[in-house]
Design a protein around this motif. Structure first.
Motif, PDB file in Angstrom:
ATOM      1  N   GLU A 124       0.811  -0.929   0.224  1.00 18.71           N
ATOM      2  CA  GLU A 124      -0.235  -0.099   0.501  1.00 18.71           C
ATOM      3  C   GLU A 124       0.491   0.732  -0.059  1.00 18.71           C
ATOM      4  O   GLU A 124       0.436   2.461  -0.343  1.00 18.71           O
ATOM      5  N   GLU A 125       1.997   1.178   0.477  1.00 17.42           N
ATOM      6  CA  GLU A 125       2.664   2.194   0.819  1.00 17.42           C
ATOM      7  C   GLU A 125       3.245   2.936  -0.125  1.00 17.42           C
ATOM      8  O   GLU A 125       3.966   3.788  -0.965  1.00 17.42           O
ATOM      9  N   ALA A 126       4.140   1.904  -1.136  1.00 18.37           N
ATOM     10  CA  ALA A 126       4.920   1.994  -2.249  1.00 18.37           C
ATOM     11  C   ALA A 126       4.152   2.388  -3.838  1.00 18.37           C
ATOM     12  O   ALA A 126       4.283   2.641  -4.404  1.00 18.37           O
ATOM     13  N   THR A 127       2.623   2.244  -3.598  1.00 15.55           N
ATOM     14  CA  THR A 127       1.556   1.962  -4.192  1.00 15.55           C
ATOM     15  C   THR A 127       1.128   3.053  -4.310  1.00 15.55           C
ATOM     16  O   THR A 127       0.860   4.130  -5.347  1.00 15.55           O
ATOM     17  N   ALA A 128       1.252   3.889  -3.220  1.00 12.74           N
ATOM     18  CA  ALA A 128       0.733   5.590  -3.008  1.00 12.74           C
ATOM     19  C   ALA A 128       2.047   5.966  -3.482  1.00 12.74           C
ATOM     20  O   ALA A 128       2.061   7.501  -3.724  1.00 12.74           O
ATOM     21  N   ALA A 129       3.359   5.665  -2.842  1.00 15.07           N
ATOM     22  CA  ALA A 129       4.576   6.606  -3.277  1.00 15.07           C
ATOM     23  C   ALA A 129       4.804   6.701  -4.251  1.00 15.07           C
ATOM     24  O   ALA A 129       6.090   7.770  -4.871  1.00 15.07           O
ATOM     25  N   ARG A 130       4.055   5.738  -5.611  1.00 13.72           N
ATOM     26  CA  ARG A 130       4.521   6.101  -6.814  1.00 13.72           C
ATOM     27  C   ARG A 130       5.994   6.161  -7.636  1.00 13.72           C
ATOM     28  O   ARG A 130       6.414   6.988  -8.340  1.00 13.72           O
ATOM     29  N   SER A 131       6.572   5.143  -6.660  1.00 16.05           N
ATOM     30  CA  SER A 131       8.585   4.701  -7.327  1.00 16.05           C
ATOM     31  C   SER A 131       8.659   3.579  -7.503  1.00 16.05           C
ATOM     32  O   SER A 131       8.013   2.736  -6.390  1.00 16.05           O
ATOM     33  N   ARG A 159       5.640  -1.004  -9.671  1.00 13.53           N
ATOM     34  CA  ARG A 159       6.197   0.549 -11.056  1.00 13.53           C
ATOM     35  C   ARG A 159       5.246   1.876  -9.961  1.00 13.53           C
ATOM     36  O   ARG A 159       5.319   1.552  -9.799  1.00 13.53           O
ATOM     37  N   PRO A 160       6.424   2.602 -11.091  1.00 10.06           N
ATOM     38  CA  PRO A 160       5.534   3.543 -10.726  1.00 10.06           C
ATOM     39  C   PRO A 160       4.550   4.894 -10.908  1.00 10.06           C
ATOM     40  O   PRO A 160       3.950   5.037 -10.327  1.00 10.06           O
ATOM     41  N   ASP A 161       3.606   3.528 -11.930  1.00 13.67           N
ATOM     42  CA  ASP A 161       2.115   4.042 -12.497  1.00 13.67           C
ATOM     43  C   ASP A 161       1.654   2.666 -10.878  1.00 13.67           C
ATOM     44  O   ASP A 161      -0.005   3.401 -11.616  1.00 13.67           O
ATOM     45  N   GLY A 162       1.964   2.150 -10.126  1.00 13.20           N
ATOM     46  CA  GLY A 162       1.523   1.966  -9.356  1.00 13.20           C
ATOM     47  C   GLY A 162       0.573   0.443  -9.416  1.00 13.20           C
ATOM     48  O   GLY A 162       0.333  -0.868  -8.723  1.00 13.20           O
ATOM     49  N   ALA A 205      -7.509  -3.294  -1.222  1.00  8.63           N
ATOM     50  CA  ALA A 205      -6.718  -2.095  -1.258  1.00  8.63           C
ATOM     51  C   ALA A 205      -7.444  -1.647  -2.601  1.00  8.63           C
ATOM     52  O   ALA A 205      -7.663  -0.434  -1.979  1.00  8.63           O
ATOM     53  N   GLY A 206      -8.027  -2.098  -3.611  1.00 10.69           N
ATOM     54  CA  GLY A 206      -9.028  -0.796  -4.343  1.00 10.69           C
ATOM     55  C   GLY A 206      -8.037  -0.315  -5.277  1.00 10.69           C
ATOM     56  O   GLY A 206      -8.474   1.060  -5.414  1.00 10.69           O
TER      57      GLY A 206
END
Length: 369
Positions: A124-131, A159-162, A205-206
């Motif tokens: 979840e944190e990585a998806t929000a960080a977009r990096s 990936r950066p695109d989530g 997570a959605g």
């Protein structure tokens, strides 16, 4: 046996009340997907029964598993792939982090359930960080037959695109741009299990999308230099879903067993030596139908036993799934030979007609006519 509690109690009875269940992993689930018609493996795996120990009691142990040399080589290659902060792995994924680094979060926690929760938070944190983020040996959970199966992929890249991508690292080589199709197929089935677990997590997570293209990383030619290919696992994913749906109805298989059937190994006081008499275990095993195929030899601890039984009764399954499919209603080697010799079988049956033509051609080739 209509409730989850009833099913768990029944599976515990089959396993033995004092025996801890063996947890299902991705390899076991992938093997089930490769042979979805085998009721025997489905039941024993769902109950958490040690099939290797059962095979030893039956007198048909299988040299199943990875050699120590292959194990060490695999770990060395994985370390090479993940060196320098996983920069090489991100390059294989087609990425070039702008800040020159890749986020690799700490995933340690107490127990499998704790690691699953830590992995979920990290995703979840990585998806929000977009990096670019690389989860090294995350822990995923998948409910199988009303019990959690804990799965540990080699890596999951965000990936950066989530989007999330499963990474499978194998030590078999890619030679001149291609690899052993059997090994690639096994890796794809195993990766599909991870993708399924990630899909269910992403649905909760959605906010994430799981890629159906898995990155398969292998040594290039005869070197230790990593190369990679994207493998589409949508077909394997569909098969895995169907097989897991079948496992959730495992009570239907258990309900067909004779009263008193158990696979309890009755370990001695040392906790490692089964004392169950072989005839008793044989009766229990034979009470559950199997679907043997030669491919089982690379994926199931009971394969040698099932092969011997298939050969003893002349089942055409021992010749392979392709041959079995071509023979239609002919289910034994004796029936096949009789049909080829013209002493049995319906001439209008395409399989019988093909066998008789083949027999005539063979006779002509060896000068018997």
């Amino acid at each position: 046996m209509s409730t989850t509690h009833d099913l768990r109690e029944r599976l515990a009875e089959l396993r033995g009340p004092a025996v801890r269940p063996r947890p299902l992993d991705a390899r076991a689930l992938a093997a089930l997907a490769a042979n979805p018609g085998c009721r025997r493996r489905a039941l024993l795996d769902a109950a958490g029964i040690d099939k290797g120990a059962v095979a030893r009691v039956l007198g048909d142990p299988a040299p199943f598993g990875q050699s120590q040399f292959a194990f060490v080589r695999g770990h060395a290659f994985e370390a090479r792939v993940k060196a320098d902060g996983c920069a090489e792995l991100i390059r294989l994924l087609g990425g070039t982090p702008e800040d020159g680094r890749v986020l690799v979060p700490e995933l340690s926690a107490a127990g499998p359930a704790g690691r699953v929760a830590r992995t979920r938070l990290a995703l979840e944190e990585a998806t929000a960080a977009r990096s670019w983020t690389l989860l090294d040996h995350p822990m995923l959970a998948l409910e199988v037959a009303s019990s959690p199966a804990y799965l540990e992929p080699d890596a999951v890249a965000v990936r950066p695109d989530g989007s999330w991508t499963v990474v499978e690292i194998k030590s078999f080589p890619i030679l001149d741009g291609s690899a052993d199709s059997v090994k690639v197929g096994a890796a794809a089935r195993q990766a599909a299990v991870y993708v399924l677990a990630l899909e269910r997590l992403a649905a909760q997570a959605g906010t994430a999308r799981v890629s159906h293209d898995v990155l398969l990383v292998c040594p290039k030619d005869f070197s230790n230099f990593p190369t990679a290919e994207l493998v589409d696992v949508r077909k394997q994913l569909s098969v895995t879903r169907r097989q897991l749906a079948r496992l959730t109805r495992i009570e239907e298989i258990a309900a067909t067993l004779p009263d008193g059937t158990t696979f309890d190994l009755r370990y001695a006081d040392d906790g490692s030596t089964p004392t169950r008499p072989a005839p008793e275990m044989l009766a229990a095993v034979e009470a559950v139908p199997a679907a043997y195929a030669p491919e089982c030899l690379a994926a199931c601890e009971l394969a040698f036993h099932c092969r011997d039984r298939a050969r003893a009764c002349g089942a055409v399954e021992s010749l392979g799934r392709g041959t079995r499919g071509e023979l239609g209603s002919l289910t034994t080697v004796e029936q096949v030979l009789a049909a080829a010799l013209g002493t049995a079988g319906d001439p209008a049956d395409p399989a019988v007609d093909a066998l008789r033509r083949a027999a005539r051609l063979r006779a002509a080739a060896v000068g018997e006519v």
